[in-house]
Design an enzyme around this catalytic site. Structure first.
Site, PDB file in Angstrom:
ATOM      1  N   THR A 234       0.796  -1.009   0.148  1.00 61.64           N
ATOM      2  CA  THR A 234      -0.019   0.052  -0.028  1.00 61.64           C
ATOM      3  C   THR A 234       0.879   1.212   0.004  1.00 61.64           C
ATOM      4  O   THR A 234       1.302   1.688  -1.151  1.00 61.64           O
ATOM      5  CB  THR A 234      -1.091   0.009   1.100  1.00 61.64           C
ATOM      6  OG1 THR A 234      -0.091  -0.020   2.527  1.00 61.64           O
ATOM      7  CG2 THR A 234      -1.996  -1.130   0.995  1.00 61.64           C
TER       8      THR A 234
ATOM      9  N   LYS B 212       3.924  -6.858   4.261  1.00 59.32           N
ATOM     10  CA  LYS B 212       3.598  -5.355   3.713  1.00 59.32           C
ATOM     11  C   LYS B 212       3.365  -4.460   5.173  1.00 59.32           C
ATOM     12  O   LYS B 212       2.925  -5.355   6.043  1.00 59.32           O
ATOM     13  CB  LYS B 212       2.588  -5.228   2.716  1.00 59.32           C
ATOM     14  CG  LYS B 212       1.142  -5.624   3.157  1.00 59.32           C
ATOM     15  CD  LYS B 212       0.511  -4.778   4.197  1.00 59.32           C
ATOM     16  CE  LYS B 212       0.424  -3.629   3.055  1.00 59.32           C
ATOM     17  NZ  LYS B 212      -0.493  -2.400   3.801  1.00 59.32           N
TER      18      LYS B 212
ATOM     19  N   THR C  16       1.449  -8.464  12.282  1.00 57.46           N
ATOM     20  CA  THR C  16       2.003  -7.247  11.598  1.00 57.46           C
ATOM     21  C   THR C  16       0.606  -6.971  10.548  1.00 57.46           C
ATOM     22  O   THR C  16      -0.261  -7.564  10.426  1.00 57.46           O
ATOM     23  CB  THR C  16       3.157  -7.002  10.956  1.00 57.46           C
ATOM     24  OG1 THR C  16       3.108  -5.760  10.357  1.00 57.46           O
ATOM     25  CG2 THR C  16       3.062  -7.880   9.563  1.00 57.46           C
TER      26      THR C  16
ATOM     27  N   GLU D 137       7.149   4.771   7.213  1.00 58.80           N
ATOM     28  CA  GLU D 137       6.589   5.960   6.471  1.00 58.80           C
ATOM     29  C   GLU D 137       7.640   7.102   6.884  1.00 58.80           C
ATOM     30  O   GLU D 137       7.644   7.377   8.028  1.00 58.80           O
ATOM     31  CB  GLU D 137       5.126   6.136   6.660  1.00 58.80           C
ATOM     32  CG  GLU D 137       4.120   5.380   6.110  1.00 58.80           C
ATOM     33  CD  GLU D 137       2.774   5.483   6.522  1.00 58.80           C
ATOM     34  OE1 GLU D 137       2.119   4.941   5.687  1.00 58.80           O
ATOM     35  OE2 GLU D 137       2.439   6.298   7.374  1.00 58.80           O
TER      36      GLU D 137
ATOM     37  N   ASN E 146       1.022  10.723   5.492  1.00 59.08           N
ATOM     38  CA  ASN E 146      -0.344  10.444   6.140  1.00 59.08           C
ATOM     39  C   ASN E 146      -1.395  11.650   5.949  1.00 59.08           C
ATOM     40  O   ASN E 146      -2.369  11.089   6.367  1.00 59.08           O
ATOM     41  CB  ASN E 146      -0.234  10.053   7.819  1.00 59.08           C
ATOM     42  CG  ASN E 146       0.501   8.682   7.748  1.00 59.08           C
ATOM     43  OD1 ASN E 146      -0.101   7.888   7.269  1.00 59.08           O
ATOM     44  ND2 ASN E 146       1.566   8.627   8.080  1.00 59.08           N
TER      45      ASN E 146
ATOM     46  N   SER F 270      -5.488  11.069  -0.967  1.00 60.52           N
ATOM     47  CA  SER F 270      -5.672  12.032  -2.040  1.00 60.52           C
ATOM     48  C   SER F 270      -4.919  11.485  -3.277  1.00 60.52           C
ATOM     49  O   SER F 270      -4.412  10.347  -3.308  1.00 60.52           O
ATOM     50  CB  SER F 270      -5.079  13.339  -1.930  1.00 60.52           C
ATOM     51  OG  SER F 270      -4.419  13.198  -0.678  1.00 60.52           O
TER      52      SER F 270
END
Lengths: 412, 412
Positions: B159, B185, B196, B283, B407, B412
């Site tokens: 993702t 992932k 996870t 991230e 995040n 969007s």
């Protein structure tokens, strides 16, 4: 950057009879800024406080607790001394000696006993307090003492705050006017657990020590203990109420006195405003978020869920982006650690918009309604658990780029 | 952006006999990306899993638990179906029906029973699963089935991941080669509490169901349950071990078998690497941080303190800035909720540098030593509590501007 931060007119901050404030530029960490504050109390005042639950509590917190424990024997607290730029935390025995030396020096200059003085520090952790600079600043601070100095006092205790924080109010009880004025500081490392970074509130009513001891806990639990910015409970959190006893209202010697309840509620409202100023000026904050959890089995579980929402970086970044990615809120509810939570009884509102009903998306929910609320500067998240009658409210802010910038740069 | 992420050569990922993977572009959320994966198992495999502790667990997690509960009666798990782009969480009864319909359709196409299929979803929460698109993608996924597809499989479950995650190893036990290959992932909403986001690990050894049930918990507790990126425990966390039984190693029917211990430890090492890939690709991550807490009274308190450090936004931003503002670490230790912690017995190391000793700054500590370690891409924080013999290790990353950007922009 601050969110709907009210404009504060220094002239509108009422002096509190029997209380003066004096500041100094002590060059504690940076030159040319007010970084030392002395608050002096006339004889007869009572003082009570609550302090951080952090096990690595700072040296001044330890000394405050000691001095408050012998407050009756020592003749009462008569002065507070606050420095910014250094937290005097993680400093071991030398740090304790520095906090005591600061009190001793102020005692020497004022004719008080060291035990009548409460010390406070805020700033960088794990670095030795430049105690000689703090001591050297005290004569200047004493020379500046004035009852009208509340705004300057608020400026003197700022660290990463962008705005000084002060609230003032008057309330009439049994025909007597009672005045209260408070200042606070803090913008990061904010998830108080007993009190906030620093909050000082003076009232001119007369309260017996046991009554004030009870009031300070009651007020803190409904104000400074209900805010969070980043979930980091500081080593130095302190919230102090000083009652100078100069109002005409008769002395309050029992919490059963109706005047106590009236005063307690007025002080709570003032402390809530003062604590919310910290959130509005939260590091990088662009939104002021109220998280209200209702219908819980007890207050503790409501608070636990509210903090789980308020601390989730994903929820906080969604607010920053004005993105109604509201599944992140349900996710944070789900991992709050309430093992017997029946999610099928859970409703989620964003302001008046019913987003999730019975644990799933409300069929009538329209993305544009969520979007409209998310764009506001002030948003209420309301969660109904359907488990009981308890509720809790937490105030927080979003997580923005500026939070990262401010905290990545803090020491430079 | 990822931190020391190893280069993965698709040709070096060993096929696992009895296991094939087939992908499809299902246009679940975005066009032209692999977003549906089917993992097929030959008859005779055993499968076990652990799942999120989030009370708002996703519909597919509920269905997985149901199907694993009747695994013996149903003839065993024979396929896994995974979609990205939508988490099918916070979707109530319609979401459950969608997860079941996905299994039913795959059963129809393969001649299996629906109970022999485990469904997984990952993506946005609180939006209805586009189940027709998932179903329509299945024939394509089945057509692509191949034992050599592990790298493509890793790509198909991404993702916000920037890199596909796969680890492969072979181990020799009693002269028999055992092969294991896994994919995972996840990059945000990562603080697994059972497993996870998604991790799938196949081995060709033969393990009895109770033995595999025990192994999956043991492995998860030492790998996926030891990582955190942002403290958000997802609604969809799942970790699955599939044992195809095709290796020449005799079947393992007891955890007392020495071969079990050898295999369990090899699988644990592989799962640790796989879980650490998630942190390395966290991230916005720029640093890989190991938090090791030693000398605790029990493992639970060591983990609690380690997570308190690993989740502190102030600690994480200090790592991002390479700023040895290490008092923030002590602060996080102090508010971890260990009420009887004696901070005067606490030592803090940054790699080999002794920063704090006996709860205060180590007199020999020099800022440049802390600075040198903080500049590294991989850093170990080691805390010694002096309370007992227990220890725990957590792997995490820093908090950067890119975390906020990713995040704030996710939908969007």
């Amino acid at each position: 950057m601050a969110v709907n931060f009210p404009s504060i007119d220094p002239a509108q901050l009422h002096p509190v009879a029997g209380v003066t404030l004096g500041w100094a530029e002590g060059h504690i960490r940076k030159p040319n800024r007010k970084d030392v504050l002395v608050i002096s109390l006339d004889e007869g005042a009572t003082v009570a406080g609550v302090f951080t639950a952090n096990r690595f509590c700072a040296a001044p917190v330890i000394v405050c607790r000691e001095h408050l424990a012998k407050v009756q024997a020592s003749g009462g607290i008569r002065a507070l001394v606050i420095n910014t730029g250094n937290a005097n935390a993680g400093t071991g025995e030398p740090g304790l000696a520095d906090a005591r030396a600061t009190c001793a020096e102020l005692a020497r200059l004022t004719g008080l006993r060291a035990e009548q003085i409460l010390p406070f520090s805020t700033g960088v952790i794990l670095e030795p307090l430049p105690v000689d600079r703090v001591k050297a600043a005290l004569p200047d601070a004493l020379a500046h003492r004035d009852a009208a100095n509340w705004y300057l006092g608020a400026q003197s205790i700022m660290t990463t705050d962008t705005l000084p924080k002060a609230v003032s109010a008057q309330v009439t009880i049994d025909g007597h006017t009672v005045t209260m004025t408070g200042i606070s500081k803090g913008a990061g490392m904010i998830r108080p657990n007993m009190a906030t970074m620093l909050g000082f509130l003076a009232i001119d009513a007369k309260l017996a020590q046991p009554v004030l001891d009870e009031m300070v806990k009651y007020v803190a639990d409904r104000s400074f203990n209900c805010i969070t910015i980043d979930g980091d409970t500081s080593t130095n959190d302190s919230f102090i109420i000083m009652a100078s006893g100069r109002a005409s209202l008769p002395a309050i010697t029992s919490t059963a006195d109706p005047a106590y309840v009236a005063l307690r509620d007025a002080v709570t409202a003032t402390a809530q405003s003062l604590s919310q100023l910290i959130v509005r000026d939260g590091e990088g904050a662009t939104k002021f978020i109220t998280v209200k959890v209702e219908g819980g089995a007890d207050v503790a579980e409501c608070r636990r869920i509210a903090y789980s929402i308020a601390h989730s970086p994903l929820v906080k970044t969604a607010f920053f982006a004005s993105d109604p990615n509201l599944g992140r809120i349900l996710c944070a509810v789900g991992y709050a650690g309430i093992d017997d939570l029946d999610v099928s009884r859970t409703d989620l509102y964003l302001d008046e918009v019913l987003v999730a009903k019975g644990g799933g998306r409300n069929p009538d929910y329209r993305e544009e309604d969520g979007q409209r609320v998310m764009k506001q500067a002030e948003i209420t998240v309301r969660l109904r658990l359907g488990r009981g009658e308890a509720e809790a409210t937490i105030w927080t802010c979003d997580l923005s780029h500026d939070y990262v910038s401010i905290n990545a740069d803090y020491r430079s």
